[in-house]
Scaffold this motif. Structure first.
Motif, mmCIF file in Angstrom:
data_model
loop_
_atom_site.group_PDB
_atom_site.id
_atom_site.type_symbol
_atom_site.label_atom_id
_atom_site.label_comp_id
_atom_site.label_asym_id
_atom_site.label_seq_id
_atom_site.Cartn_x
_atom_site.Cartn_y
_atom_site.Cartn_z
ATOM 1 N N VAL A 214 -2.756 9.635 -11.893
ATOM 2 C CA VAL A 214 -1.423 9.670 -12.491
ATOM 3 C C VAL A 214 -1.573 9.625 -14.010
ATOM 4 C CG1 VAL A 214 -0.356 8.498 -10.512
ATOM 5 C CG2 VAL A 214 -1.123 7.154 -12.484
ATOM 6 N N ILE A 215 -0.491 9.964 -14.690
ATOM 7 C CA ILE A 215 -0.446 9.950 -16.154
ATOM 8 C C ILE A 215 0.403 8.768 -16.615
ATOM 9 C CG2 ILE A 215 0.202 11.233 -18.231
ATOM 10 C CD1 ILE A 215 -2.044 12.520 -16.588
ATOM 11 N N TYR A 216 -0.094 8.023 -17.591
ATOM 12 C CA TYR A 216 0.745 7.007 -18.245
ATOM 13 C C TYR A 216 1.055 7.478 -19.659
ATOM 14 C CZ TYR A 216 -3.542 5.312 -20.581
ATOM 15 O OH TYR A 216 -4.689 5.218 -21.332
ATOM 16 N N ASP A 217 2.220 7.095 -20.139
ATOM 17 C CA ASP A 217 2.681 7.517 -21.465
ATOM 18 C C ASP A 217 3.591 6.415 -21.986
ATOM 19 O OD1 ASP A 217 3.490 8.786 -23.744
ATOM 20 O OD2 ASP A 217 4.360 10.535 -22.754
ATOM 21 N N ASP A 218 3.058 5.563 -22.854
ATOM 22 C CA ASP A 218 3.774 4.380 -23.317
ATOM 23 C C ASP A 218 3.631 4.284 -24.826
ATOM 24 O OD1 ASP A 218 4.431 1.675 -24.065
ATOM 25 O OD2 ASP A 218 4.114 1.040 -21.993
ATOM 26 N N LEU B 233 0.869 -1.185 0.000
ATOM 27 C CA LEU B 233 0.000 0.000 0.000
ATOM 28 C C LEU B 233 0.899 1.225 0.000
ATOM 29 C CD1 LEU B 233 -2.801 1.353 0.275
ATOM 30 C CD2 LEU B 233 -2.537 1.151 2.757
ATOM 31 N N PHE B 234 0.863 2.000 -1.083
ATOM 32 C CA PHE B 234 1.728 3.175 -1.202
ATOM 33 C C PHE B 234 0.880 4.439 -1.167
ATOM 34 C CE2 PHE B 234 0.697 1.738 -5.506
ATOM 35 C CZ PHE B 234 0.224 2.902 -6.093
ATOM 36 N N ALA B 235 1.476 5.538 -0.746
ATOM 37 C CA ALA B 235 0.762 6.817 -0.686
ATOM 38 C C ALA B 235 1.770 7.948 -0.641
ATOM 39 C CB ALA B 235 -0.142 6.868 0.550
ATOM 40 N N GLY B 236 1.363 9.111 -1.167
ATOM 41 C CA GLY B 236 2.221 10.285 -1.098
ATOM 42 C C GLY B 236 2.070 11.158 -2.327
ATOM 43 N N ASP B 237 2.998 12.082 -2.475
ATOM 44 C CA ASP B 237 3.076 12.978 -3.626
ATOM 45 C C ASP B 237 3.735 12.221 -4.772
ATOM 46 O OD1 ASP B 237 3.920 14.892 -5.525
ATOM 47 O OD2 ASP B 237 4.081 16.451 -4.007
ATOM 48 N N MET B 238 3.046 12.042 -5.897
ATOM 49 C CA MET B 238 3.575 11.258 -7.001
ATOM 50 C C MET B 238 4.881 11.825 -7.533
ATOM 51 S SD MET B 238 3.283 8.570 -8.766
ATOM 52 C CE MET B 238 3.952 7.855 -10.258
ATOM 53 N N ARG B 239 5.047 13.139 -7.454
ATOM 54 C CA ARG B 239 6.294 13.743 -7.929
ATOM 55 C C ARG B 239 7.483 13.234 -7.118
ATOM 56 N NH1 ARG B 239 2.020 16.786 -8.076
ATOM 57 N NH2 ARG B 239 1.496 18.004 -9.933
ATOM 58 N N LEU B 240 7.283 13.124 -5.818
ATOM 59 C CA LEU B 240 8.352 12.625 -4.951
ATOM 60 C C LEU B 240 8.524 11.116 -5.103
ATOM 61 C CD1 LEU B 240 7.593 14.665 -1.700
ATOM 62 C CD2 LEU B 240 9.222 15.206 -3.516
ATOM 63 N N GLY C 101 11.402 -10.925 -18.654
ATOM 64 C CA GLY C 101 12.284 -9.878 -18.140
ATOM 65 C C GLY C 101 11.901 -8.495 -18.612
ATOM 66 N N VAL C 102 12.003 -7.528 -17.718
ATOM 67 C CA VAL C 102 11.624 -6.156 -18.025
ATOM 68 C C VAL C 102 12.277 -5.230 -17.002
ATOM 69 C CG1 VAL C 102 9.546 -6.176 -16.568
ATOM 70 C CG2 VAL C 102 9.603 -4.722 -18.571
ATOM 71 N N TRP C 103 12.480 -3.971 -17.382
ATOM 72 C CA TRP C 103 12.899 -2.915 -16.451
ATOM 73 C C TRP C 103 11.820 -1.837 -16.469
ATOM 74 C CZ3 TRP C 103 17.681 -2.208 -13.716
ATOM 75 C CH2 TRP C 103 18.574 -3.277 -13.862
ATOM 76 N N HIS C 104 11.440 -1.367 -15.281
ATOM 77 C CA HIS C 104 10.428 -0.314 -15.204
ATOM 78 C C HIS C 104 10.572 0.429 -13.878
ATOM 79 C CE1 HIS C 104 6.853 -1.714 -12.547
ATOM 80 N NE2 HIS C 104 7.958 -2.278 -12.099
ATOM 81 N N GLY C 105 9.634 1.332 -13.599
ATOM 82 C CA GLY C 105 9.618 2.049 -12.328
ATOM 83 C C GLY C 105 9.308 3.527 -12.463
ATOM 84 N N LYS C 106 9.415 4.060 -13.691
ATOM 85 C CA LYS C 106 9.169 5.487 -13.894
ATOM 86 C C LYS C 106 8.212 5.747 -15.053
ATOM 87 C CE LYS C 106 13.622 7.067 -12.007
ATOM 88 N NZ LYS C 106 13.055 7.843 -10.886
ATOM 89 N N GLU C 107 7.333 4.758 -15.346
ATOM 90 C CA GLU C 107 6.419 4.924 -16.475
ATOM 91 C C GLU C 107 5.165 5.698 -16.129
ATOM 92 O OE1 GLU C 107 5.476 0.695 -14.924
ATOM 93 O OE2 GLU C 107 7.165 2.088 -14.989
ATOM 94 N N LEU C 108 4.964 6.021 -14.850
ATOM 95 C CA LEU C 108 3.822 6.820 -14.425
ATOM 96 C C LEU C 108 4.309 8.141 -13.858
ATOM 97 C CD1 LEU C 108 1.764 4.039 -12.578
ATOM 98 C CD2 LEU C 108 1.517 4.811 -14.951
ATOM 99 N N THR C 109 3.624 9.226 -14.197
ATOM 100 C CA THR C 109 3.991 10.545 -13.692
ATOM 101 C C THR C 109 2.777 11.197 -13.026
ATOM 102 O OG1 THR C 109 3.545 11.457 -15.900
ATOM 103 C CG2 THR C 109 5.832 10.964 -15.368
ATOM 104 N N ALA C 110 3.042 12.286 -12.324
ATOM 105 C CA ALA C 110 1.994 12.948 -11.541
ATOM 106 C C ALA C 110 0.891 13.491 -12.435
ATOM 107 C CB ALA C 110 2.600 14.073 -10.715
ATOM 108 N N GLY C 111 -0.337 13.363 -11.964
ATOM 109 C CA GLY C 111 -1.483 13.960 -12.628
ATOM 110 C C GLY C 111 -1.838 15.276 -11.969
ATOM 111 N N GLU C 112 -3.126 15.528 -11.771
ATOM 112 C CA GLU C 112 -3.574 16.794 -11.187
ATOM 113 C C GLU C 112 -3.641 16.756 -9.661
ATOM 114 O OE1 GLU C 112 -7.243 17.913 -12.952
ATOM 115 O OE2 GLU C 112 -6.394 18.177 -14.961
#
Length: 266
Positions: free
Chosen positions: A49-53, A18-25, A74-85
């Motif tokens: 959040v915004i996705y852009d793929d 369960l995660f929570a916080g400011d998406m930018r951070l 196999g895959v690398w990820h972790g930064k595919e979502l960015t802050a929304g409004e």
């Protein structure tokens, strides 16, 4: 839940956060990292959040929106979502152990926006089918994952499908009485079986929670740092593929999109 503790009892469900916080951070703090042998399921219970793929398009994931990523071989990820409004987000990331036919197979990403997540009563169907509603996520058979929102004092029951003997739930907001009280940040396991799960939301605040049920994953778990497989050989193949992708990723340079995210590297 981790693969080395409750995940062993609840497989194919092997990890829950369960995660929570400011998406930018959160996005800044999350490094690119690898997976193999699993699918990750990220569902949002607050904020957007915004996705852009390049392979899946661009859009917004809000309450009930889902990112499904089948890591497979196999895959690398972790930064595919960015802050929304929204200033704050909350959500769950779940890992599902894949069966032998998929654990070293192709990678697949799906982003399902909230308006495309089917609903049956108070439950949004994230994976699988429930009460005549079927998720568009292409998950393996034998798994149901629901996001449920109950108003104060509301009662709701969920009857697992035949053969779905693994059952659990976790609370994101409020509290739920399911034979005993389970509060925000806690999860509970139901006894092995197909009996109905009964829930009653807190009389003051209501409740938001996720429920999982599945056919048991009748395979051992072989664990890497970010990987879960059904055999030592499958784990070795996944880790070799991850290393190869990591070398290619280092050569790829800056892959950020105009929205600031870094697409999944397959």
């Amino acid at each position: 839940m981790s693969p080395s503790d409750l995940g062993e009892q609840l497989k194919p469900f092997v990890f829950l956060d369960l995660f929570a916080g400011d998406m930018r951070l959160l996005q800044h703090a999350m490094p690119l990292h690898p997976h193999s042998g699993i699918a990750t399921v990220t569902v949002f219970t607050e904020g957007d959040v915004i996705y852009d793929d390049p392979q899946a398009g661009t859009g917004t994931l809000g309450f009930g929106g889902v990112e499904w990523m089948r890591a497979g071989g196999g895959v690398w990820h972790g930064k595919e979502l960015t802050a929304g409004e929204s200033a704050r987000i909350q959500g769950y990331q779940l890992w599902v152990a894949l069966p032998p036919g998929l654990e070293n197979g192709p990678v697949e990403s799906q982003y399902v926006e909230a308006n495309a997540t089917p609903q049956a009563g108070p439950a949004r169907v994230i994976l699988g089918s429930h009460a005549g509603a079927t998720s568009p996520v292409r998950s393996p058979d034998g798994i149901v994952y629901l996001l449920v929102q109950l108003v104060p004092g509301e009662r709701w029951s969920f009857k697992p499908a035949a053969g779905h003997r693994v059952g659990w739930f976790a609370v994101a907001k409020g509290a739920v009485d399911a034979g005993r009280t389970v509060k925000r940040g806690q999860m509970a396991i139901f006894a092995d079986g197909e009996d109905a799960m009964l829930f009653e939301a807190d009389a003051s605040d209501g409740a938001t929670f996720v429920v999982g049920a599945a056919v048991p994953h009748d395979h051992p778990l072989f664990l890497g740092y970010y990987s879960v497989h059904t055999s030592a050989e499958a784990l070795a193949a996944g880790e070799q593929r991850i290393a190869e992708l990591g070398a290619r990723l280092a050569e790829a340079g800056d892959r950020r999109t105009g929205s600031g995210n870094v697409p999944v590297f397959r």
